[in-house]
Design a protein around this motif. Structure first.
Motif, short mmCIF file in Angstrom:
data_model
loop_
_atom_site.label_atom_id
_atom_site.label_comp_id
_atom_site.label_asym_id
_atom_site.label_seq_id
_atom_site.Cartn_x
_atom_site.Cartn_y
_atom_site.Cartn_z
N ARG A 260 49.83 32.16 35.17
CA ARG A 260 49.56 30.81 35.65
C ARG A 260 50.49 30.42 36.80
NH1 ARG A 260 50.23 26.69 31.68
NH2 ARG A 260 51.38 28.07 30.28
N LEU A 261 51.50 31.26 37.09
CA LEU A 261 52.41 30.97 38.21
C LEU A 261 51.77 31.38 39.53
CD1 LEU A 261 55.89 32.09 36.88
CD2 LEU A 261 54.97 29.78 37.09
N VAL A 262 51.32 32.63 39.57
CA VAL A 262 50.57 33.14 40.73
C VAL A 262 49.22 33.56 40.16
CG1 VAL A 262 50.55 34.75 42.66
CG2 VAL A 262 52.74 34.02 41.69
N PRO A 263 48.25 32.66 40.20
CA PRO A 263 46.97 32.93 39.51
C PRO A 263 46.31 34.22 40.03
CG PRO A 263 47.10 30.62 40.17
CD PRO A 263 48.27 31.32 40.81
N PRO A 264 45.56 34.90 39.16
CA PRO A 264 44.92 36.16 39.55
C PRO A 264 44.06 36.05 40.80
CG PRO A 264 44.79 35.88 37.17
CD PRO A 264 45.37 34.60 37.72
N SER A 265 43.63 34.84 41.17
CA SER A 265 42.82 34.69 42.39
C SER A 265 43.59 35.16 43.62
CB SER A 265 42.43 33.22 42.58
OG SER A 265 43.56 32.43 42.92
N TYR A 266 44.92 35.18 43.55
CA TYR A 266 45.72 35.63 44.69
C TYR A 266 45.54 37.13 44.95
CZ TYR A 266 48.11 31.17 45.34
OH TYR A 266 48.38 29.86 45.61
#
Lengths: 310, 362
Positions: A260-266
């Motif tokens: 949730r810190l760097v969401p997988p969408s990145y």
């Protein structure tokens, strides 16, 4: 900063079930073995420093080393590094795993002169050379994955390949992720790992420590949080998006499905900007530091990219 | 006047704007800008320029305060990296002081600010510069620094003089250790005050504003209070030591909840008992403020006469009573024994702009 890597405190972990041996290493040039006398050895002696002709008075970096086989560089994430992790031990079965602790992340002292991303990239370049991982395949997580990509943008030979776990460094206003530093310490730990016991000294209530030890743990936690925060404050975009096209080595992007810190969408965003990227399927049950939550899965991905027989 | 950002009760992002207005609407009052959060100005030479202008506009009535700024103001509202905030602050301080005192233009090669030519006009009216007051929150480094630089240390706590004892004692202990004299005018303290003709009337008038301020305005989301790096390592170490000691002591003593900040849900009577708010008649308030000043050894009391949801009439009533009936009782404290070396040095009154005198162009 002079040279943070002129002394390397190398803790070699024997693979045959034995203990740990600390090796101090400094300077460059032809190798000179030095064995201490009766007094033992707590760090470099004056004679050793004299012999290290180019020693320029920098700090000490702790490097953990285990296993044998082809070299694999491992760079820790936000939690820092206090010793070999489960993923490192898994990979040590068929690799020589070399894992430096970056300054301010636990085993290596804080270096206040590291202020900008440029400072950090120079430091990582020196640490990589001193630890002997330049040109090897790397596994790097979170802020270290960002630094590895920054380094490769100006020094393409930094790694032969990279498995990047949840790299920071991009910013999507439509999907910013949770601000790690705007939640309580307990929530911070659970955002980093589902199994917070893997965070080592960064989380939990250490039992069996006396007052002085508790103070040092508290201070160490604060310093590594300060160092990690300084790399992504106030948000993690330092312009990496404009430099990723220069990373010529292949990069495998790995995400914890519950990051949730760097969401997988990145992952898609990184893959779109890197010349040679592979996006692995998000790992179920893993948070931001997926190498801690799912060591076997991450190790398996590393083996695909950096097979021991290669 | 102070500087806060994204803050619902401190509606003053630029204290210098307020100070400029005050410079032209008052005649004799000191204008205490408490102050400019130096790290937030880019380049910080702006602070030297604006404060010099205010000192000129007011005829030399400016007190220059330099806070680091709260974590909320600096790190969250203004995006400063907490790891480098203090280094940036100290560098900006050095630049401002050099700009106010250098005889010639100079180059400034800092880590954060690089200026080939520093040559600000105008200079402050006060020579060499306005008195410097530093707002602090109780860190060892700030005590040392104020002592070494000969600045006023101002403890800006909202939690009253009883909770402020330990912090001010820490400052005076450091001063003594450094061989400095305990001149009370080198210290400042904030105190909420509510005055009325009778004790009962004072309690009736100020209950709601006090409860509104402490139980509502001071609501603070805890993670915003401690971004990693905002506290120095020494302060963290002291805090952890404090917690370890507290844990050890917990078994022995049932600890009272006198911790500053633990005010959520306090009743008005508790606020008065703990000294957050000094309430009463002019006589009893003067007595209590004398106790505040002497027990803390503080020569500069910053009295907050408007707080919470107090309306204009009540604020004026309270301010008027404090000015006319309380201040005359406490104004002479310490003056027999100590010289106030950190007070303003204005131009002669007839040289300053007056709000009452008609000025005729020659």
């Amino acid at each position: 900063m002079t040279d943070p890597t002129s002394v390397v405190e190398r803790r070699v972990v024997a693979t045959s079930g034995g203990g740990t041996v600390t090796v101090f290493e400094l300077g460059s040039g032809p190798i000179l073995g030095v064995l201490h006398g009766t007094a033992g050895l707590d760090g470099p002696t004056a004679a050793m420093e004299d012999l290290a002709a180019d020693h320029s008075g920098g700090g000490t970096v702790t490097v953990f080393e285990l296993g044998s086989g082809p070299i694999l560089g491992v760079l820790h994430g936000t939690a820092g590094l206090d010793g070999p992790t489960a993923a490192m031990e898994d990979l040590a079965a068929d690799h020589r795993v070399i894992a430096p602790c970056l300054p301010g992340f636990g085993s290596t002292p804080d270096e206040p002169s590291l202020r900008s991303i440029h400072d950090w990239v120079v430091a990582l370049s020196e640490i990589s050379d001193a630890a002997g991982i330049t040109g090897a395949p790397w596994l790097a997580s979170s802020i270290s994955a960002m630094l590895a990509l920054e380094l490769a943008a100006i020094r393409p030979e930094a790694f032969a390949s990279l498995v990047a776990v949840g790299p920071t460094g991009l910013w999507d206003a439509d999907d910013p992720g949770t601000d790690l530093y705007a939640v309580s310490l307990g929530e911070q730990a659970s955002l980093l790992a589902q199994n917070t016991s893997t965070l080592g000294v960064l989380a939990g209530d250490p039992d069996g420590l006396d007052g002085d030890e508790l103070i040092e743990v508290g201070v160490s936690r604060y310093i590594r949080r300060r160092t990690a925060a300084s790399l992504v404050w106030p948000l993690p975009d330092h312009g990496l998006a404009g430099r990723l096209h220069r990373v010529s080595a292949p990069v495998t992007l790995v995400w914890g499905a519950d990051d949730r810190l760097v969401p997988p969408s990145y992952g898609e965003r990184f893959a779109g900007l890197l010349p040679e990227a592979t996006l692995a399927a998000p790992i179920a049950g893993a948070a931001h530091l997926a190498e801690l939550d799912a060591p076997a899965e991450v190790a398996a991905i590393v083996r695909l990219r950096a097979p021991a027989g290669a | 006047v102070n500087e806060h950002h994204s803050n619902a009760y401190g509606l003053m992002p630029s204290p210098n704007l307020m100070a400029s207005a005050l410079a032209r609407s008052t005649d004799d009052a000191a204008i205490v800008v408490m102050g400019n959060s130096l790290a937030l100005y880019n380049p910080p030479i702006r602070v030297a320029e604006e404060m010099a202008m205010i000192d000129g506009l007011s005829g030399g009535r400016l007190v220059a305060g330099f806070p680091v700024g709260t974590p909320m103001d600096t790190c969250f509202a203004y995006g400063m990296n907490p790891a480098t905030l203090r280094e940036r602050y100290h560098e900006a301080h050095d630049l401002v002081m050099q700009a106010w005192t250098a005889d010639e233009p100079f180059a400034f090669n800092g880590t954060y600010t690089k200026l080939r030519y520093v040559n600000p006009w105008p200079r402050p009216m006060q020579d060499p510069h306005p008195p410097i007051w530093i707002p602090g929150g109780g860190s060892v480094e700030t005590w040392e620094w104020c002592a070494e630089m000969d600045y006023v240390y101002s403890y800006l706590s909202y939690f009253g003089y009883k909770a402020g004892q330990a912090t001010m004692k820490g400052f005076w202990d450091r001063m003594a250790a450094l061989g400095r004299e305990p001149n009370p005018f080198q210290a400042g303290f904030i105190q909420f005050v509510g005055v009325a003709d009778t004790e009962a009337e004072a309690r009736r008038l100020y209950r709601e504003p006090a409860e509104y301020f402490f139980n509502r305005c001071l609501h603070l989301y805890p993670p915003f209070a401690d971004p990693p790096g905002y506290r120095t390592e020494a302060t963290v170490r002291a805090g952890v030591e404090g917690m370890v000691k507290q844990a050890a002591d917990r078994a022995k003593a049932a600890s009272g909840s006198s911790k500053p900040g633990a005010s959520a849900g306090l009743s008005f009577d508790e606020m008065v008992d703990r000294g957050y708010v000094v309430i009463g008649t002019p006589t009893t308030v003067a007595e209590q403020l004398t106790e505040v000043a002497t027990s803390l050894n503080v020569g500069n009391l910053m009295l907050l006469c408007q707080f919470g949801n107090m309306d204009r009439d009540l604020a004026m009533f309270n301010t008027d009573l404090v000015a006319r009936k309380v201040l005359p009782e406490i104004r002479g404290l310490f003056t027999d024994e100590w010289e106030h070396r950190w007070w303003i040095k204005p131009m002669a009154a007839d040289q300053r702009r007056s709000t009452t005198r008609t000025e005729v162009a020659r």
